[in-house]
Design a protein around this motif. Structure first.
Motif, PDB file in Angstrom:
ATOM      1  N   ASP A 270      40.239  45.789  35.272  1.00 15.59           N
ATOM      2  CA  ASP A 270      40.313  45.213  36.619  1.00 15.59           C
ATOM      3  C   ASP A 270      41.505  44.259  36.680  1.00 15.59           C
ATOM      4  N   LEU A 271      42.625  44.773  37.212  1.00 18.38           N
ATOM      5  CA  LEU A 271      43.885  44.031  37.151  1.00 18.38           C
ATOM      6  C   LEU A 271      44.062  43.065  38.306  1.00 18.38           C
ATOM      7  N   GLN A 272      43.086  43.012  39.203  1.00 18.77           N
ATOM      8  CA  GLN A 272      43.130  42.011  40.269  1.00 18.77           C
ATOM      9  C   GLN A 272      42.259  40.806  39.921  1.00 18.77           C
ATOM     10  N   ASN A 273      41.077  41.084  39.379  1.00 21.21           N
ATOM     11  CA  ASN A 273      40.142  39.990  39.072  1.00 21.21           C
ATOM     12  C   ASN A 273      40.201  39.534  37.622  1.00 21.21           C
ATOM     13  N   GLY A 274      41.054  40.186  36.829  1.00 22.97           N
ATOM     14  CA  GLY A 274      41.204  39.795  35.430  1.00 22.97           C
ATOM     15  C   GLY A 274      42.473  38.988  35.233  1.00 22.97           C
ATOM     16  N   SER A 275      42.587  38.390  34.049  1.00 19.57           N
ATOM     17  CA  SER A 275      43.717  37.542  33.717  1.00 19.57           C
ATOM     18  C   SER A 275      44.714  38.354  32.879  1.00 19.57           C
ATOM     19  N   ILE A 276      45.917  38.567  33.430  1.00 25.04           N
ATOM     20  CA  ILE A 276      46.937  39.372  32.731  1.00 25.04           C
ATOM     21  C   ILE A 276      47.898  38.426  32.029  1.00 25.04           C
ATOM     22  N   MET A 277      47.556  38.035  30.807  1.00 24.15           N
ATOM     23  CA  MET A 277      48.424  37.116  30.068  1.00 24.15           C
ATOM     24  C   MET A 277      49.690  37.855  29.633  1.00 24.15           C
ATOM     25  N   ALA A 278      50.839  37.266  29.893  1.00 27.16           N
ATOM     26  CA  ALA A 278      52.122  37.857  29.488  1.00 27.16           C
ATOM     27  C   ALA A 278      53.186  36.778  29.568  1.00 27.16           C
TER      28      ALA A 278
END
Ligand code: TUI
Length: 315
Positions: A270-278
């Motif tokens: 879930d790339l909207q409600n999750g945290s995309i660390m980068a």
């Protein structure tokens, strides 16, 4: 070709470490990096010790080369993870998000090389004093939990006060970055974001594609108010978190909101409600490639980059 002191200390071919990234750095990714000549690192993150143990066993089956385990010191399972690392005689331990002092004797008892991640000169010095074999100076360009200093400013300052090797991390994803780090006096680099966008990384494709799509200004730092600033790619979760932070939400409320969100993006997809660390260097990453190709290209690029610079002196 391209050997530095850290290659001898860790018994690796190239001075390239893979960052220990929670929910991302498993046995598959770590063994691929080690097989390519770098140092692969399994990240314990907040995972229970039995998960870490399974990944160590898998990595030993996948490669005969050295690999490491990264211990996230804020984990509720940290003591059990340390026990697993000692039990399996892991050859390299990196630590993040704190001071590994109280575990040092244990690591030394199995002859593990210990490489703490540090965000400042003072902490780097303290780590050398307690017997660290090297440090990773990680700038705030990095993804995930970060300090205040940039890689460019911190690395030479750390190099100047330590006798042990310094690995540069944060904002590095290609051969030019490697050469820049070496020029600052580093003995090698650690890369995280670059190794996420690889075919060997087992997280959902959407997360990797978010890195490929990201432009230079597409990451933000959330959670400064909690004392644990975390760099992530802008998305719905980032916007909601920033709104909550601006509204004066308590530290506890913010921490509760952020908890478990990396898994939501990396594993649940879930790339909207999750945290995309980068890291900020996501903007430089244009493709998803095998780890082996990335490592080989970096070494070639580094050599070309040095030739170009040398050319500038031959006038
Ligand atoms: O640890 C990281 N990156 C991380 S950990 C992580 S999981 C997490 N998620 C939310 C909140 C906290 C953790 C995601 N990304 N990098 C290494 C790192 N270590 N960056 C900064 C530090 C650090 C900070 C303070 C190391 C030592 C330190 O010492 C404080 C002290 O004096 O004990």
């Amino acid at each position: 070709m391209l050997r530095t002191k850290i290659c001898d200390i860790l018994n690796i071919k190239y001075p390239i470490l893979q960052g220990g990234m929670a929910w991302v750095s498993d046995a598959a990714l770590a063994s691929a990096v080690s097989e390519a000549g770098g140092l692969g690192i399994i990240a314990a993150g907040n995972a229970p010790a039995d998960w870490v143990e399974t990944e160590i066993i898998k990595a030993k089956q996948l490669t005969e080369k050295p690999f490491g385990v990264n211990i996230m010191l804020l984990s509720p399972f940290v003591d059990d993870v340390v026990d697993v690392v000692l039990k399996h005689g892991v050859s390299v331990v990196t630590t993040g998000a704190g001071n590994p002092g109280k575990y040092m004797d244990g690591f030394k008892s199995i002859n593990a090389k210990v490489i703490p991640v540090i965000p400042s000169v003072a902490l780097a010095k303290r780590m050398e004093d307690i017997g660290a074999d090297a440090v990773i100076a990680e700038g705030m360009e990095s993804g995930g939990h970060i300090g205040e200093l940039t890689t460019m400013a911190m690395v030479p300052q750390v190099v100047d006060v330590l006798n042990i090797p310094v690995i540069a991390a944060g904002g590095i994803a290609d051969g030019r970055g490697l050469v820049a780090a070496l020029a600052l006096g580093a003995s090698g680099v650690q890369m995280g974001t670059r190794f996420v966008a690889t075919t060997n990384c087992t997280i959902v494709d959407g997360y990797k594609e978010s890195i490929v799509k990201a432009k230079d200004r597409d990451t933000v730092v959330t959670g400064r108010a909690t004392g644990h600033p975390v760099r992530i790619i802008k998305n719905k979760l980032a916007r909601e978190f920033m709104k909550l932070e601006a509204s004066g939400a308590s530290k506890e409320e913010l921490e509760r909101f952020g908890e478990g969100k990396l898994k939501v993006a990396a594993r649940d997809g879930d790339l909207q409600n999750g945290s995309i660390m980068a890291g900020q260097i996501a903007g430089l990453i244009k493709d998803i490639k095998p780890v082996k190709e990335i490592v080989e290209d970096i070494i070639k690029e580094a050599k070309d980059s040095v030739s170009k610079i040398n050319g500038l002196f031959e006038v």
